[in-house]
Design a protein around this motif. Sequence first.
Motif, PDB file in Angstrom:
ATOM      1  N   ALA A   9       0.716  -1.200  -0.039  1.00 22.52           N
ATOM      2  CA  ALA A   9      -0.076  -0.011  -0.076  1.00 22.52           C
ATOM      3  C   ALA A   9       0.643   1.437   0.154  1.00 22.52           C
ATOM      4  CB  ALA A   9      -1.030  -0.146   1.304  1.00 22.52           C
ATOM      5  N   ALA A  10       1.982   1.318   0.652  1.00 22.52           N
ATOM      6  CA  ALA A  10       2.841   2.451   0.738  1.00 22.52           C
ATOM      7  C   ALA A  10       3.768   2.449  -0.607  1.00 22.52           C
ATOM      8  CB  ALA A  10       3.840   2.120   1.610  1.00 22.52           C
ATOM      9  N   PHE A  11       3.600   1.807  -1.463  1.00 14.11           N
ATOM     10  CA  PHE A  11       4.285   1.758  -2.725  1.00 14.11           C
ATOM     11  C   PHE A  11       3.312   2.590  -3.650  1.00 14.11           C
ATOM     12  CE2 PHE A  11       5.198   0.573  -7.111  1.00 14.11           C
ATOM     13  CZ  PHE A  11       6.498   0.696  -7.355  1.00 14.11           C
ATOM     14  N   ASP A  12       3.012   3.617  -3.559  1.00  7.96           N
ATOM     15  CA  ASP A  12       2.409   4.641  -4.049  1.00  7.96           C
ATOM     16  C   ASP A  12       3.078   5.791  -4.832  1.00  7.96           C
ATOM     17  OD1 ASP A  12       0.288   6.435  -4.784  1.00  7.96           O
ATOM     18  OD2 ASP A  12      -0.378   6.712  -2.817  1.00  7.96           O
ATOM     19  N   VAL A  13       3.113   5.501  -6.103  1.00  5.25           N
ATOM     20  CA  VAL A  13       3.742   6.388  -7.256  1.00  5.25           C
ATOM     21  C   VAL A  13       3.330   8.023  -7.028  1.00  5.25           C
ATOM     22  CG1 VAL A  13       4.666   4.574  -8.468  1.00  5.25           C
ATOM     23  CG2 VAL A  13       2.740   5.642  -9.332  1.00  5.25           C
ATOM     24  N   ASP A  14       2.130   8.009  -6.552  1.00  7.39           N
ATOM     25  CA  ASP A  14       1.385   9.387  -6.589  1.00  7.39           C
ATOM     26  C   ASP A  14       1.741  10.089  -5.210  1.00  7.39           C
ATOM     27  OD1 ASP A  14       0.366   9.171  -9.175  1.00  7.39           O
ATOM     28  OD2 ASP A  14      -1.258   7.948  -8.700  1.00  7.39           O
ATOM     29  N   ASP A  15       2.377   9.568  -4.458  1.00  9.66           N
ATOM     30  CA  ASP A  15       2.319   9.906  -2.837  1.00  9.66           C
ATOM     31  C   ASP A  15       3.854  10.765  -3.108  1.00  9.66           C
ATOM     32  OD1 ASP A  15       2.796  10.703  -0.261  1.00  9.66           O
ATOM     33  OD2 ASP A  15       3.081   8.797   0.220  1.00  9.66           O
ATOM     34  N   PRO A  16       3.805  12.184  -2.952  1.00  7.03           N
ATOM     35  CA  PRO A  16       5.058  12.771  -3.063  1.00  7.03           C
ATOM     36  C   PRO A  16       6.058  12.448  -1.891  1.00  7.03           C
ATOM     37  CG  PRO A  16       3.153  14.215  -2.822  1.00  7.03           C
ATOM     38  CD  PRO A  16       2.420  12.981  -2.606  1.00  7.03           C
ATOM     39  N   ALA A  17       5.623  12.051  -0.722  1.00 11.57           N
ATOM     40  CA  ALA A  17       6.502  11.532   0.307  1.00 11.57           C
ATOM     41  C   ALA A  17       7.189  10.188  -0.352  1.00 11.57           C
ATOM     42  CB  ALA A  17       5.948  11.149   1.582  1.00 11.57           C
ATOM     43  N   PHE A  18       6.486   9.284  -1.084  1.00 19.55           N
ATOM     44  CA  PHE A  18       7.044   8.305  -1.666  1.00 19.55           C
ATOM     45  C   PHE A  18       8.198   8.487  -2.454  1.00 19.55           C
ATOM     46  CE2 PHE A  18       7.457   5.097  -4.929  1.00 19.55           C
ATOM     47  CZ  PHE A  18       7.829   3.714  -4.338  1.00 19.55           C
ATOM     48  N   ASN A  38       1.291  -6.624  -7.361  1.00 17.06           N
ATOM     49  CA  ASN A  38       0.734  -5.393  -7.270  1.00 17.06           C
ATOM     50  C   ASN A  38      -0.648  -5.125  -7.864  1.00 17.06           C
ATOM     51  OD1 ASN A  38       0.273  -2.568  -7.007  1.00 17.06           O
ATOM     52  ND2 ASN A  38       2.336  -2.091  -6.915  1.00 17.06           N
ATOM     53  N   GLU A  39      -1.685  -5.195  -6.957  1.00 17.96           N
ATOM     54  CA  GLU A  39      -3.162  -5.025  -7.768  1.00 17.96           C
ATOM     55  C   GLU A  39      -3.261  -3.864  -8.345  1.00 17.96           C
ATOM     56  OE1 GLU A  39      -6.384  -6.716  -8.805  1.00 17.96           O
ATOM     57  OE2 GLU A  39      -5.165  -7.879  -7.350  1.00 17.96           O
ATOM     58  N   ALA A  40      -2.723  -2.837  -8.027  1.00 21.58           N
ATOM     59  CA  ALA A  40      -2.877  -1.393  -8.282  1.00 21.58           C
ATOM     60  C   ALA A  40      -2.394  -1.288  -9.966  1.00 21.58           C
ATOM     61  CB  ALA A  40      -2.191  -0.361  -7.624  1.00 21.58           C
ATOM     62  N   THR A  41      -1.217  -1.782 -10.032  1.00 18.74           N
ATOM     63  CA  THR A  41      -0.475  -1.899 -11.312  1.00 18.74           C
ATOM     64  C   THR A  41      -0.634  -2.979 -12.296  1.00 18.74           C
ATOM     65  OG1 THR A  41       1.594  -2.889 -10.383  1.00 18.74           O
ATOM     66  CG2 THR A  41       1.156  -0.486 -10.286  1.00 18.74           C
ATOM     67  N   GLY A  42      -1.358  -4.125 -11.386  1.00 23.09           N
ATOM     68  CA  GLY A  42      -1.455  -5.490 -12.541  1.00 23.09           C
ATOM     69  C   GLY A  42      -0.009  -5.933 -12.766  1.00 23.09           C
ATOM     70  N   GLN A  43       0.617  -6.074 -11.972  1.00 20.24           N
ATOM     71  CA  GLN A  43       2.186  -6.637 -12.162  1.00 20.24           C
ATOM     72  C   GLN A  43       2.693  -7.378 -11.248  1.00 20.24           C
ATOM     73  OE1 GLN A  43       3.580  -2.617 -12.540  1.00 20.24           O
ATOM     74  NE2 GLN A  43       4.208  -3.032 -14.644  1.00 20.24           N
ATOM     75  N   TRP A  44       3.751  -8.620 -11.463  1.00 19.91           N
ATOM     76  CA  TRP A  44       4.217  -9.238 -10.418  1.00 19.91           C
ATOM     77  C   TRP A  44       5.726  -8.155 -10.363  1.00 19.91           C
ATOM     78  CZ3 TRP A  44       2.673 -12.558  -7.366  1.00 19.91           C
ATOM     79  CH2 TRP A  44       1.664 -13.545  -7.963  1.00 19.91           C
ATOM     80  N   MET A  45       5.869  -7.923  -9.185  1.00 18.73           N
ATOM     81  CA  MET A  45       7.048  -7.063  -8.911  1.00 18.73           C
ATOM     82  C   MET A  45       8.284  -7.889  -8.009  1.00 18.73           C
ATOM     83  SD  MET A  45       5.587  -3.277  -7.968  1.00 18.73           S
ATOM     84  CE  MET A  45       5.137  -2.411  -9.655  1.00 18.73           C
ATOM     85  N   LEU A  46       9.544  -7.647  -8.698  1.00 15.19           N
ATOM     86  CA  LEU A  46      10.672  -8.622  -8.129  1.00 15.19           C
ATOM     87  C   LEU A  46      11.513  -7.352  -7.346  1.00 15.19           C
ATOM     88  CD1 LEU A  46      12.094 -10.563 -11.145  1.00 15.19           C
ATOM     89  CD2 LEU A  46      10.998 -11.552  -9.089  1.00 15.19           C
ATOM     90  N   THR A  47      12.034  -7.879  -6.313  1.00 15.72           N
ATOM     91  CA  THR A  47      12.629  -6.858  -5.376  1.00 15.72           C
ATOM     92  C   THR A  47      14.258  -7.038  -5.252  1.00 15.72           C
ATOM     93  OG1 THR A  47      11.899  -8.138  -3.527  1.00 15.72           O
ATOM     94  CG2 THR A  47      10.580  -6.416  -4.175  1.00 15.72           C
ATOM     95  N   ARG A  48      14.650  -8.356  -5.258  1.00 15.73           N
ATOM     96  CA  ARG A  48      15.941  -8.822  -4.929  1.00 15.73           C
ATOM     97  C   ARG A  48      16.925  -8.775  -6.214  1.00 15.73           C
ATOM     98  NH1 ARG A  48      14.169 -13.026  -0.293  1.00 15.73           N
ATOM     99  NH2 ARG A  48      12.987 -11.567   1.172  1.00 15.73           N
ATOM    100  N   PHE A  49      18.328  -8.715  -5.837  1.00 17.20           N
ATOM    101  CA  PHE A  49      18.993  -8.476  -6.940  1.00 17.20           C
ATOM    102  C   PHE A  49      19.286  -9.667  -7.721  1.00 17.20           C
ATOM    103  CE2 PHE A  49      23.327  -8.604  -9.060  1.00 17.20           C
ATOM    104  CZ  PHE A  49      23.507  -7.135  -9.414  1.00 17.20           C
ATOM    105  N   ASN A  50      19.587 -10.839  -7.099  1.00 12.96           N
ATOM    106  CA  ASN A  50      19.691 -11.869  -7.836  1.00 12.96           C
ATOM    107  C   ASN A  50      18.658 -12.336  -8.922  1.00 12.96           C
ATOM    108  OD1 ASN A  50      22.290 -12.411  -7.101  1.00 12.96           O
ATOM    109  ND2 ASN A  50      21.824 -13.782  -5.343  1.00 12.96           N
ATOM    110  N   PRO A 394       7.898  14.550 -10.147  1.00 13.53           N
ATOM    111  CA  PRO A 394       6.775  13.620  -9.534  1.00 13.53           C
ATOM    112  C   PRO A 394       6.681  12.340 -10.479  1.00 13.53           C
ATOM    113  CG  PRO A 394       5.903  15.510 -10.518  1.00 13.53           C
ATOM    114  CD  PRO A 394       7.426  15.730 -10.601  1.00 13.53           C
ATOM    115  N   THR A 395       7.862  11.513 -10.546  1.00  9.89           N
ATOM    116  CA  THR A 395       7.805  10.587 -11.125  1.00  9.89           C
ATOM    117  C   THR A 395       8.221   9.214 -10.594  1.00  9.89           C
ATOM    118  OG1 THR A 395       9.875  11.069 -12.788  1.00  9.89           O
ATOM    119  CG2 THR A 395       7.433  11.663 -13.472  1.00  9.89           C
ATOM    120  N   PHE A 396       7.978   8.010 -10.890  1.00 13.61           N
ATOM    121  CA  PHE A 396       8.891   7.026 -10.224  1.00 13.61           C
ATOM    122  C   PHE A 396       9.780   6.365 -11.249  1.00 13.61           C
ATOM    123  CE2 PHE A 396       9.012   2.530  -9.392  1.00 13.61           C
ATOM    124  CZ  PHE A 396       9.779   2.663  -8.019  1.00 13.61           C
TER     125      PHE A 396
END
Length: 409
Positions: A9-18, A38-50, A394-396
């Motif tokens: 939920a905190a992954f909000d590309v429209d939030d200036p603080a983020f 990520n339901e908001a973007t309709g994507q599987w999101m990968l987080t780790r380097f490897n 204001p872009t991610f």
Amino acid sequence: MSDLDQFIAAFDVDDPAFIADPYPTLDALREATPIFWNEATGQWMLTRFNDVSAALKNRALGRDYTHRYTHEELGRSEPDQKWTKFHEHERWSLLCLEPPDHTRLRRLVSKVFTPSSIARLADPIAAISDELLDQCADAGTFDLLADYAQPYSVAVICSMLGVPRADTQLLLGWSHAIVKMYELSASDEVKQSADKAAGEYIDYTRALIADKRARPDGLLLSELVQVEDGGATLTEDEIISTTMVLVEAGHEATVNTLGNGFRALMAHRDQWDRVVQHDVTPASTVEELLRFDPPLQMFERWVLEADTEIAGQRVRVGDEIAMLFGAAQRDPRRFDKPAKFDVGRDDPGHIGFGGGIHFCIGAPLARQELIRSVEGIVSRFPDLRLVDEPTYHPTFVIRGLTGLTVATG
């Protein structure tokens, strides 16, 4: 709500603080899970380097799917016909193609975009940098982006391509408008501006190609017009897409790496002093600038093959995989003390230039531009300091500052 749900939920590309500082959220997501939906973007999101590094090289994934499936087969909409010029400019982009078109096009481009052609740019790069830094020195206080990085980057690319330097502001404006189309929440107004810019840029490039056919000058665009490999040549549309992506990707990467990187240097005076005192090389410094606050935060791929597993998650054909570079570049499994800005890290094994068949073809040129900038700025302005706290656009997806006002002493 679970901790993971809160982080998502905190992954909000429209939030200036983020946007101002996405790394606490990206760090929390990475440590909570290697992959999430990520339901908001309709994507599987990968987080780790490897996992991100592996996905970049995984041939079960692709930047496009239309060479194997129709939009209907994957349950996806046709491209919006309101933005036909933008889609036209992307049609033959190396960033969007898959084999065999990608293989053919990259091979032809590589025949003229060679290490020797880039090496020949060393003197023009130095001259452009020195000219702009002379102007900055005369001013005393200047915007590192508007007064140096932007005109420097686009002038270098134009000198390489054979584009008249008088036209650099045109290309700069078009590039800024077009790349905003890649954001996760681009408005119709932004898309309209991007489409208009793409159309004008296409017309300009088409006219320039005609000029190079009539009056070849031995520079990159002229060489692209004439390149041949086993009877294969580039079509005019392929040349247009290639030159446009070289300007857009190369310019945005260089400018935002310098802006984000020098912001970090100004905020970490101990690291600035190491560079000034030659305790570390400019080359090592550049690699850390590319890792610490990367200008490209996300890169996507489509799942092309059944029975594909990514980071332990079974995914379906037609699913979209979003690789979070900002999270991966601070993965403690790969980098020691990753939240620490360390210009002596000297680790070129980051993913700032992507990986696999889509590894940035302009990476050697970008590194040369960045190293020259660090050398020039540090040698001329050892007492450089920040005047105002900068803010980010204001872009991610493409992360960069609106400006970076500095003083020379």
